[in-house]
Design a protein around this motif. Structure first.
Motif, PDB file in Angstrom:
ATOM      1  N   LEU A  86      -6.082  -0.394   1.122  1.00 35.21           N
ATOM      2  CA  LEU A  86      -6.060  -1.723   0.506  1.00 35.21           C
ATOM      3  C   LEU A  86      -7.387  -2.405   0.796  1.00 35.21           C
ATOM      4  O   LEU A  86      -7.770  -2.588   1.957  1.00 35.21           O
ATOM      5  CB  LEU A  86      -4.904  -2.552   1.076  1.00 35.21           C
ATOM      6  CG  LEU A  86      -4.633  -3.906   0.409  1.00 35.21           C
ATOM      7  CD1 LEU A  86      -4.208  -3.723  -1.048  1.00 35.21           C
ATOM      8  CD2 LEU A  86      -3.550  -4.663   1.188  1.00 35.21           C
ATOM      9  N   ARG A  87      -8.107  -2.782  -0.278  1.00 33.56           N
ATOM     10  CA  ARG A  87      -9.395  -3.456  -0.161  1.00 33.56           C
ATOM     11  C   ARG A  87      -9.409  -4.672  -1.068  1.00 33.56           C
ATOM     12  O   ARG A  87      -9.240  -4.537  -2.281  1.00 33.56           O
ATOM     13  CB  ARG A  87     -10.538  -2.529  -0.566  1.00 33.56           C
ATOM     14  CG  ARG A  87     -10.793  -1.366   0.368  1.00 33.56           C
ATOM     15  CD  ARG A  87     -11.802  -0.418  -0.236  1.00 33.56           C
ATOM     16  NE  ARG A  87     -12.209   0.632   0.676  1.00 33.56           N
ATOM     17  CZ  ARG A  87     -12.840   1.736   0.310  1.00 33.56           C
ATOM     18  NH1 ARG A  87     -13.123   1.928  -0.978  1.00 33.56           N
ATOM     19  NH2 ARG A  87     -13.185   2.643   1.209  1.00 33.56           N
ATOM     20  N   GLY A  88      -9.589  -5.830  -0.464  1.00 29.77           N
ATOM     21  CA  GLY A  88      -9.681  -7.055  -1.261  1.00 29.77           C
ATOM     22  C   GLY A  88      -8.487  -7.288  -2.160  1.00 29.77           C
ATOM     23  O   GLY A  88      -8.638  -7.810  -3.265  1.00 29.77           O
ATOM     24  N   GLY A  89      -7.328  -6.867  -1.701  1.00 29.13           N
ATOM     25  CA  GLY A  89      -6.113  -7.063  -2.488  1.00 29.13           C
ATOM     26  C   GLY A  89      -5.814  -5.944  -3.455  1.00 29.13           C
ATOM     27  O   GLY A  89      -4.734  -5.914  -4.052  1.00 29.13           O
ATOM     28  N   ASP A  90      -6.755  -5.017  -3.642  1.00 27.57           N
ATOM     29  CA  ASP A  90      -6.555  -3.894  -4.553  1.00 27.57           C
ATOM     30  C   ASP A  90      -6.285  -2.616  -3.762  1.00 27.57           C
ATOM     31  O   ASP A  90      -6.921  -2.351  -2.738  1.00 27.57           O
ATOM     32  CB  ASP A  90      -7.783  -3.687  -5.441  1.00 27.57           C
ATOM     33  CG  ASP A  90      -8.030  -4.873  -6.365  1.00 27.57           C
ATOM     34  OD1 ASP A  90      -7.036  -5.490  -6.797  1.00 27.57           O
ATOM     35  OD2 ASP A  90      -9.213  -5.190  -6.613  1.00 27.57           O
TER      36      ASP A  90
END
Length: 488
Positions: free
Chosen positions: A368-372
Motif C-alpha cells: 500500500l503506497r499513498g492509499g493505492d
C-alpha cells in the motif's frame, strides 16, 4: 335436555382440539415430515463452507477417529537420544597429573525421549532439534517395535527442526503427507500423536485454537499453530494431523507452569517442515532467503493515517542497499499487507513466510503506497557476506589478541540470530588464557577504534597495525555501548 348436553360436550371437544392444533402447529413445518431439517442452500452457505460442517445427527456424533489413527500412527515414531555426561566435582579434572592420581571423571548416560514423523518411505524422519541436541547416539523405534540406529542429517535450532535418516535395507516405510496449512482454520479438528512421558504412543484430539502465533519465543522463526489437543513432554517432534490424515504440523512446545498440558500447545506448520526436510535431503544444509528489509507492526494510529479500517500489515522501516527489496523497488514507508496472498501482522510473520521459499524463487508482496495498493514481485536471495566458515583468530600486540572474529555480514548475522543490518566485527570465541578476555566477550561487536568506525576486517587490521600503545575502543554488548582506553 340430553340433546343439549350432547351438543355442549361436542362443542367443548372441538374447542379443545382446536386449541391443541394452535399450540403444537409450530413443531410441524408446513412442508410436512419431508421438509423437516431441510435448509436452503443460501442459508447453509452463510454459515458453513461446503467441506466443513458441525455434526448433524446423533449418528455423526458417534463416528470414530480409529480408521484415521490406524492410517497415520505407523508413521509416528519414538526418538531416543543418548548423551555421555562426565561428572566431576573438581575443577582440575581435565589435568593429566590430577587424573594420574585420582582417575578420570565418572561418566553417566543421559537419555531423553521425543517423537518423530516419517515423511519419506526411504527412512527420512523429522523431529525437533531440541530432542536430538548434543546426542552421542540416536535410536528410532517404530510403532511395531522395530528399532533402528538413526543418522542426523540436519539440525536447525532456529526453526527447532531436525531431520534424521534410518536404513531399512530397502523396505519402504509408512509416511504422512504434508497438509496445505494455508487452508487450516481456527476450529478445525486435529489429532496429536506422540509418546508423552514415555508411556507409549498416545493420541489426543482437539481443535486449532489459533494460527500464526508469532510471539511464543520458542525459535527465531516463530509462526506457530496453536492447539488445545493435549500435548505433554515426549510429544515433541510428534505429528499434528487433520481429518484427512495429513501432517498439519510438528508439535514443539507447550505453555505450562506445571510441566503438564494446560490446553495450549504449539506446532511448527507443515510448510516450514517441508522446507527444512527438502533442504536437508537435497542440499545437506539450509540457506534461508531474505527480503533485505526491516519492518514494524502497524498500530491503530498508523492504520488510520493510511486510510485502513484496522491495523494490518507491516511498515517498511529500512531497506538494505542492493538487497532483494531494494531491487524490487520497495522503500521506507511502504506498507506490506500480504505476502503470497497471506496477511501479515508483524515482521516475524513476514520473515517466516519468506523463509518457507528457496533462494531464487519469487514472492508477491501486496504493498500500500499513498492509499493505492499494488503487487510487487521480489526475487528472494540468500543474505550476502561472510559465513561462520570465514572466521579469523587475531594475534599480535594489541587488545584483541587471541580473539576469534568475523566481519558481521547479513549472512553471518542470520546464521547467528543477530541483526542483519548491524555492522562491525563480531567476536565469536576467545582462546583460553588470551589477553582479549580482559577486554571483550564472545558476542561483543567491535564498532570503533581510536574514533574510527570499524565495519570490515580491513578497517580492523588497519587500526590494529597502527603505531600506537593506546587504543580507544568502543564495543556493542547486547545493545549497550561500552567504551574505554586500553594501554599496552
Amino acid at each position: 335436555m340430553t340433546r343439549h348436553v350432547s351438543k355442549l360436550l361436542l362443542l367443548s371437544l372441538l374447542a379443545v382440539l382446536a386449541l391443541l392444533a394452535v399450540v403444537f402447529s409450530p413443531l410441524f413445518p408446513a412442508g410436512g415430515a419431508d421438509a423437516q431439517d431441510k435448509v436452503s442452500p443460501e442459508e447453509a452457505s452463510s454459515f458453513f463452507t461446503p467441506d466443513k460442517r458441525v455434526p448433524q445427527s446423533r449418528a455423526e456424533l458417534e463416528l470414530s477417529y480409529a480408521p484415521l489413527v490406524k492410517q497415520v500412527s505407523p508413521a509416528v515414531v519414538n526418538v531416543y537420544s543418548k548423551k555421555v555426561v562426565r561428572q566431576s566435582a573438581s575443577p582440575f579434572a581435565n589435568d593429566p597429573v590430577f587424573r594420574q592420581f585420582f582417575g578420570t571423571p565418572r561418566e553417566r548416560v543421559q537419555n531423553s525421549l521425543g517423537s518423530g514423523v516419517i515423511v519419506s518411505d526411504d527412512g527420512v524422519i523429522v523431529t525437533n532439534s531440541h530432542v536430538v541436541k548434543d546426542a552421542d547416539e540416536l535410536l528410532v523405534v517404530l510403532s511395531d517395535r522395530r528399532e533402528y540406529a538413526a543418522e542426523l542429517i540436519l539440525s536447525d535450532e532456529r526453526t527447532d527442526l531436525a531431520v534424521l535418516r534410518i536404513d531399512t535395507e530397502g523396505e519402504p516405510l509408512p509416511t504422512v503427507n504434508y497438509a496445505d496449512t494455508r487452508d487450516t482454520e481456527v476450529g478445525d479438528i486435529v489429532l496429536a500423536i506422540g509418546n508423552p512421558f514415555g508411556v507409549g504412543q498416545t493420541v489426543t484430539t482437539g481443535i486449532i485454537s489459533a494460527t500464526a502465533r508469532t510471539d511464543v519465543g520458542v525459535s527465531d522463526y516463530s509462526f506457530f499453530l496453536q492447539t488445545d489437543a493435549a500435548v505433554n513432554p515426549g510429544n515433541s517432534g510428534g505429528a499434528l494431523i487433520n481429518t484427512q490424515a495429513e501432517l498439519v504440523g510438528v508439535n514443539t512446545a507447550i505453555f505450562s507452569r506445571s510441566g503438564g498440558s494446560n490446553g495450549i500447545g504449539f506446532a511448527i506448520p507443515a510448510e516450514m517442515v517441508q522446507r527444512v526436510v527438502d533442504a536437508a535431503v537435497n542440499e545437506g544444509r539450509i540457506v534461508r532467503p531474505w527480503l533485505g528489509l526491516k519492518a514494524q507492526s502497524v498500530t491503530y494510529d498508523i492504520a488510520k493515517s493510511q486510510g485502513l479500517d484496522r491495523p494490518v500489515g507491516v511498515m517498511v522501516s529500512e531497506v538494505f542497499d542492493d538487497g532483494p527489496a531494494d531491487k524490487a523497488g520497495l522503500s521506507r514507508g511502504d506498507l506490506i499487507t500480504e505476502i503470497d496472498g497471506r496477511e501479515v501482522f508483524d515482521e516475524n510473520g513476514l520473515k517466516f513466510l519468506a523463509a518457507t521459499r528457496s533462494p531464487g524463487e519469487r514472492s508477491e508482496l501486496k504493498v500500500l503506497r499513498g492509499g493505492d495498493s499494488e503487487i510487487v514481485k521480489v526475487t528472494l536471495a540468500p543474505p550476502p557476506g561472510a559465513t561462520k566458515a570465514e572466521l579469523e583468530v587475531l594475534d599480535g600486540r594489541h587488545p584483541f589478541s587471541g580473539a576469534e572474529v568475523a566481519e558481521l555480514s547479513p549472512r553471518l548475522a542470520e546464521e547467528m540470530g543477530r541483526d542483519p543490518f548491524a555492522s562491525g566485527i563480531l567476536v565469536t570465541r576467545i582462546l583460553r588464557g588470551a589477553y582479549a578476555w580482559q577486554i571483550v566477550r564472545p558476542g561483543d561487536l567491535i564498532v570503533a577504534i581510536n574514533d574510527t568506525a570499524i565495519k570490515t576486517m580491513d578497517d580492523l587490521q588497519t587500526a590494529l597495525d597502527a603505531d600506537t600503545s593506546a587504543w580507544a575502543i568502543e564495543i556493542d554488548r547486547n545493545g549497550r555501548r561500552i567504551s574505554g582506553t586500553v594501554r599496552l
